[in-house]
Design an enzyme around this catalytic site. Sequence first.
Site, PDB file in Angstrom:
ATOM      1  N   ASP A 179      -6.917   0.748 -50.756  1.00 51.56           N
ATOM      2  CA  ASP A 179      -6.698   1.857 -49.834  1.00 51.56           C
ATOM      3  C   ASP A 179      -5.461   1.577 -48.988  1.00 51.56           C
ATOM      4  O   ASP A 179      -5.510   0.855 -47.990  1.00 51.56           O
ATOM      5  CB  ASP A 179      -7.931   2.040 -48.945  1.00 51.56           C
ATOM      6  CG  ASP A 179      -7.848   3.306 -48.099  1.00 51.56           C
ATOM      7  OD1 ASP A 179      -6.747   3.870 -47.974  1.00 51.56           O
ATOM      8  OD2 ASP A 179      -8.895   3.719 -47.560  1.00 51.56           O
ATOM      9  N   HIS A 184      -3.459   2.592 -41.221  1.00 50.65           N
ATOM     10  CA  HIS A 184      -4.009   1.262 -40.969  1.00 50.65           C
ATOM     11  C   HIS A 184      -2.952   0.162 -40.960  1.00 50.65           C
ATOM     12  O   HIS A 184      -3.297  -1.009 -40.779  1.00 50.65           O
ATOM     13  CB  HIS A 184      -5.075   0.949 -42.029  1.00 50.65           C
ATOM     14  CG  HIS A 184      -6.136   1.996 -42.121  1.00 50.65           C
ATOM     15  ND1 HIS A 184      -6.968   2.298 -41.082  1.00 50.65           N
ATOM     16  CD2 HIS A 184      -6.467   2.846 -43.136  1.00 50.65           C
ATOM     17  CE1 HIS A 184      -7.788   3.274 -41.448  1.00 50.65           C
ATOM     18  NE2 HIS A 184      -7.496   3.626 -42.680  1.00 50.65           N
TER      19      HIS A 184
END
Length: 274
Positions: A179, A184
């Site tokens: 991912d 992030h």
Amino acid sequence: MAVTTEAVGTRLDPTTFTWTETDVILYALGVGARPPADLDLLNEVGGPSVLPTFALLANWWAIKDLRAVLGLGSYPIVHGGQSLTVTRPLQPRGELTVTGEVTAVWDKGKHASIEVTTHGTDAAGSVFVATGQTMVLGGGGFGGERGPAAPDDPEGPADVTVDDEVRLEQAAVYRLSGDRNQLHIDPAAARKAGFDDVFLHGLCTFGFAARALIDSVAKGDPTALHSISCRFAKPVMLGAPLRTEVWREGEQVRFRTSQGSAIALSAGAATLRG
């Protein structure tokens, strides 16, 4: 784009997911495993042991194109909840076929929630079933049902409390498992999306919680964790402590994961084998 219940029944393209011991070890590092305490998760000699939530990597590959399949356009989407039942413990290497289908669409008022159920199978049959809720921010108000409410967290002191640390590099390591969402890793991307800073993947926090349950009530045996579920309540920041509170009720387990006063994972539940 308009989110409606007409999406229910939409099937996602089947995905083949393969892995080796290296992938298992990288995932364990991504969800906070550290030597020497977690050596069984990190050493390929005689292993490694596989965390049950590793199955959610296969699940993620099956649903990663959900935005395109449903034509969600530029609406922001976040993970709202996740459940996982592991039929058979995963091995250090293998191959799965994963199929997915939209099983519900809920109208939360301002937002919408899309539920996708996936099945992971190998040559011997079922390995896992996962159900996740994706929140489409701003996609609600279409007149659908609101969906079931989350159960309240337990009251009273926890039976066990597990303290952990989310390191500054945690999201950078976890994203190597697949991912690569820029929210992030890139502060500018996070701020553009309305967040103060980068934050941990929800499924990474979920992996932290699974480790806490395995260490605290499953005697360190990953195969003892049969199912686990939660709602994602708040983002988890990097470089800060993380606490999981655990309530044990026989083979049933309730849990809640917090960072300071902010509850990150709510309505946590799990079952143990045996």
